[in-house]
Write a protein that holds these residues in place. Structure first.
Motif, PDB file in Angstrom:
ATOM      1  N   LEU A  99       0.958  -1.170   0.098  1.00 35.76           N
ATOM      2  CA  LEU A  99      -0.034  -0.351  -0.091  1.00 35.76           C
ATOM      3  C   LEU A  99       0.765   1.135   0.017  1.00 35.76           C
ATOM      4  O   LEU A  99       0.798   2.498  -0.528  1.00 35.76           O
TER       5      LEU A  99
ATOM      6  N   PHE B  89      -8.607  -2.005   0.275  1.00 39.85           N
ATOM      7  CA  PHE B  89      -8.639  -2.085   1.734  1.00 39.85           C
ATOM      8  C   PHE B  89      -9.380  -1.491   3.048  1.00 39.85           C
ATOM      9  O   PHE B  89     -10.921  -0.544   1.708  1.00 39.85           O
TER      10      PHE B  89
ATOM     11  N   LYS C  78     -11.178   0.306   6.139  1.00 42.23           N
ATOM     12  CA  LYS C  78     -10.962   1.143   7.688  1.00 42.23           C
ATOM     13  C   LYS C  78     -11.236   0.286   8.637  1.00 42.23           C
ATOM     14  O   LYS C  78     -12.735  -0.162   8.806  1.00 42.23           O
TER      15      LYS C  78
ATOM     16  N   ASN D 119      -6.391   1.079   8.255  1.00 43.95           N
ATOM     17  CA  ASN D 119      -6.049  -0.094   6.766  1.00 43.95           C
ATOM     18  C   ASN D 119      -6.266  -1.402   7.025  1.00 43.95           C
ATOM     19  O   ASN D 119      -5.491  -1.974   7.534  1.00 43.95           O
TER      20      ASN D 119
END
Length: 544
Positions: free
Chosen positions: A478, A496, A498, A504
């Motif tokens: 990432l 991804f 939250k 992440n």
């Protein structure tokens, strides 16, 4: 269960091997017990191919295929090749200006899924046992590291790997010889190549990601037998590959894009490149007013002879796209896969007839392969992909046209590409971000509605079949590459999200997986390993 030969995969290679084994048994007056295991819910469920089919191998395998009703119903009427100079401009390329390997006189537009269903009928009529819905999950070895068969996957495990009430253990299928015909990037084939170092002194295998859609078109737009190929836009700059559109039978058109997986920009989305390609007038005029009814994607092995591993090992063989026999110069792999499997079947049958007890490394396969038309074909096209990688579309294309049309692939040069596809990835911050338009729902679509058309289904409460060697690597990806799995996956498996604390969190939506194997190939850290899910899971392609 004990067999003479166990075959993994009921695709064109696996079924051709089974049929040829039974034919040789009849010729040799021997009895053979042959079994084919297939991870799809039925034969053909996981088969995806363009496909313009060259019947050369089928003519050898079943000479009376027309009388036996093989589903080869649409002969190619003519070829058109275009160079797309932008989102609206194009140049039609005269036939003498592109490699003759791309000419399709005498070939057929087919559904390889339906061809495999027909091949399975022929095999079963000869006594072959075919078990769909049973993935080969593990290779069985003896104490001398000889291949002695496979184990099918356990059924009825939950996500934690614990047994549910429906648990059914896998079965050991033991054999004198095991043929691995899993298709491109088979996970058992990958293990065998590494274990026996079958690719020593070879260029790394190279891959493309192929998309395919089937459309029902109005009768007045249908031109049965027309074959269209394109180069250029939207694959500009360092992107390479090409588009295709074939007018099949029954007022249907198949449309797709192959994008080479050696691309450098992690911001590229192959799926979105395919969606915008369909807006080009060359494609849009065939698809406007039509209805999309099927979608799928699959990786293809295109390294050719330079990347072809040794195909025999003690007790086992790699055939077809599991080895990488596709002829990229022709954009065809089915006839090559069938021929490689037929050669292998002949070697096995003759060895068993001569009293071989099994588990040998039948190295005579290499000699027989090198005496075949398949070897000649792959040798003459060995430079096709590497020269495009080295010189680009224009100079590489010019070389290939000269080499194929004037010298029959015999120019005394050898081009190689020794950089694995995954190693080409640049940092996201060093690369531009393509501007992909929102799909219009007429010619272009989103991932999830596309996956719906693939009829993909997996039991949700089962072990995830996309395994991470290190679960922290996606966060590294990432930071470096904006985690390209979010874009190179054609099915929206990786994303991804939250967490409750705002961090992440890498999420794997394995239920969406169409078994294309792109993640196993393109992940820059080689951290993702695709293994077989529970039997019958994945796409259920009707006539791809």
């Amino acid at each position: 269960m004990d067999f003479d030969v166990v075959i993994v995969g009921a695709g064109p290679a696996g079924l051709s091997a089974a049929i040829r084994l039974m034919q040789k048994a009849q010729e040799n007056e021997q009895e053979l017990m042959v079994c084919v295991v297939e991870k799809g819910s039925e034969v053909g469920a996981h088969v995806l191919s363009g496909a313009v089919f060259e019947p050369k191998a089928l003519d050898e395998l079943i000479p009376d295929w027309k009388e036996k009703g093989a589903p080869l119903n649409t002969k190619v009427s003519h070829d058109e090749v275009y160079y797309l100079r932008g989102d609206a401009a194009s140049t039609k390329i005269p036939s003498f200006s592109f490699p003759k390997t791309m000419h399709n006189n005498g070939n057929y537009i087919v559904s390889m899924g339906n061809v495999c269903r027909w091949l399975a009928e022929q095999a079963e009529a000869m006594g072959v046992e075919i078990f769909p819905g049973f993935p080969a999950s593990k290779i069985l070895y003896d104490e001398q590291d000889n291949v002695v068969g496979i184990q099918t996957g356990d059924m009825g495990l939950n996500e934690a790997g614990e047994q549910k009430d429906s648990f059914m253990p896998g079965m050991e299928l033991r054999a004198k010889y095991t043929i691995f015909a899993e298709g491109c990037r088979g996970h058992l084939g990958k293990e065998l190549i590494n274990k026996y170092q079958l690719d020593a002194d070879k260029s790394p295998q190279h891959y493309g990601l192929g998309f395919k859609e089937i459309w029902d078109v109005p009768a007045e737009q249908h031109q049965e037998g027309l074959v269209i190929h394109s180069a250029g836009w939207p694959l500009t700059g360092e992107l390479s590959g090409g588009g295709y559109l074939y007018h099949a039978e029954g007022n249907q058109v198949v449309c797709g894009l192959i994008i080479d997986l050696n691309y450098q920009n992690p911001n590229v989305s192959p799926f979105d490149e395919f969606q915008r390609m369909k807006h080009h007038p060359i494609f849009a005029k065939h698809l406007t007013g039509a209805k999309r009814i099927a979608y799928g994607a699959r990786a293809i092995a295109k390294g050719g002879l330079n990347s072809l591993p040794k195909m025999s090992m003690p007790g086992g063989f790699l055939v077809g796209c599991n080895a990488g026999t596709l002829n990229y110069a022709k954009i065809k792999g089915n006839h090559a896969a069938m021929k490689s499997a037929m050669i292998t079947a002949e070697v096995i049958a003759d060895a068993l007839k001569a009293g071989d007890e099994g588990q040998s490394d039948l190295t005579q396969l290499q000699d027989k392969f090198e005496q075949s038309w398949l070897y000649d074909e792959l040798k003459s096209s060995r430079n096709f992909g590497p020269v495009m990688h080295k010189l680009g579309v224009f100079l590489g294309g010019a070389y290939n046209t000269l080499d194929q049309n004037w010298f029959g692939g015999k120019l005394p040069f050898n081009f190689t590409d020794n950089t694995p596809d995954h190693a080409n990835m640049k940092l996201a911050g060093e690369c531009s971000k393509p501007d992909y338009s929102k799909p219009d729902g007429k010619l272009s679509f989103d991932r999830l509605s596309s996956v719906f058309l693939s009829n993909t289904n997996h039991e949700e409460d089962q072990p995830v079949h996309l395994q991470l060697a290190d679960p922290t690597i996606p966060l590294v990806n990432l930071e470096k590459f904006d985690e390209p799995a979010q874009r190179y996956c054609p099915a929206g498996v990786y994303e991804f999200v939250k967490s409750e604390t705002g961090e992440n969190q890498f999420q794997i939506n394995s239920q969406n997986c169409v078994h294309c194997k792109t993640c196993d190939i393109k992940d820059p850290a080689q951290n993702i390993t695709w293994v077989t899910p529970e039997g019958g899971g994945g796409p259920n392609y009707p006539n791809m």
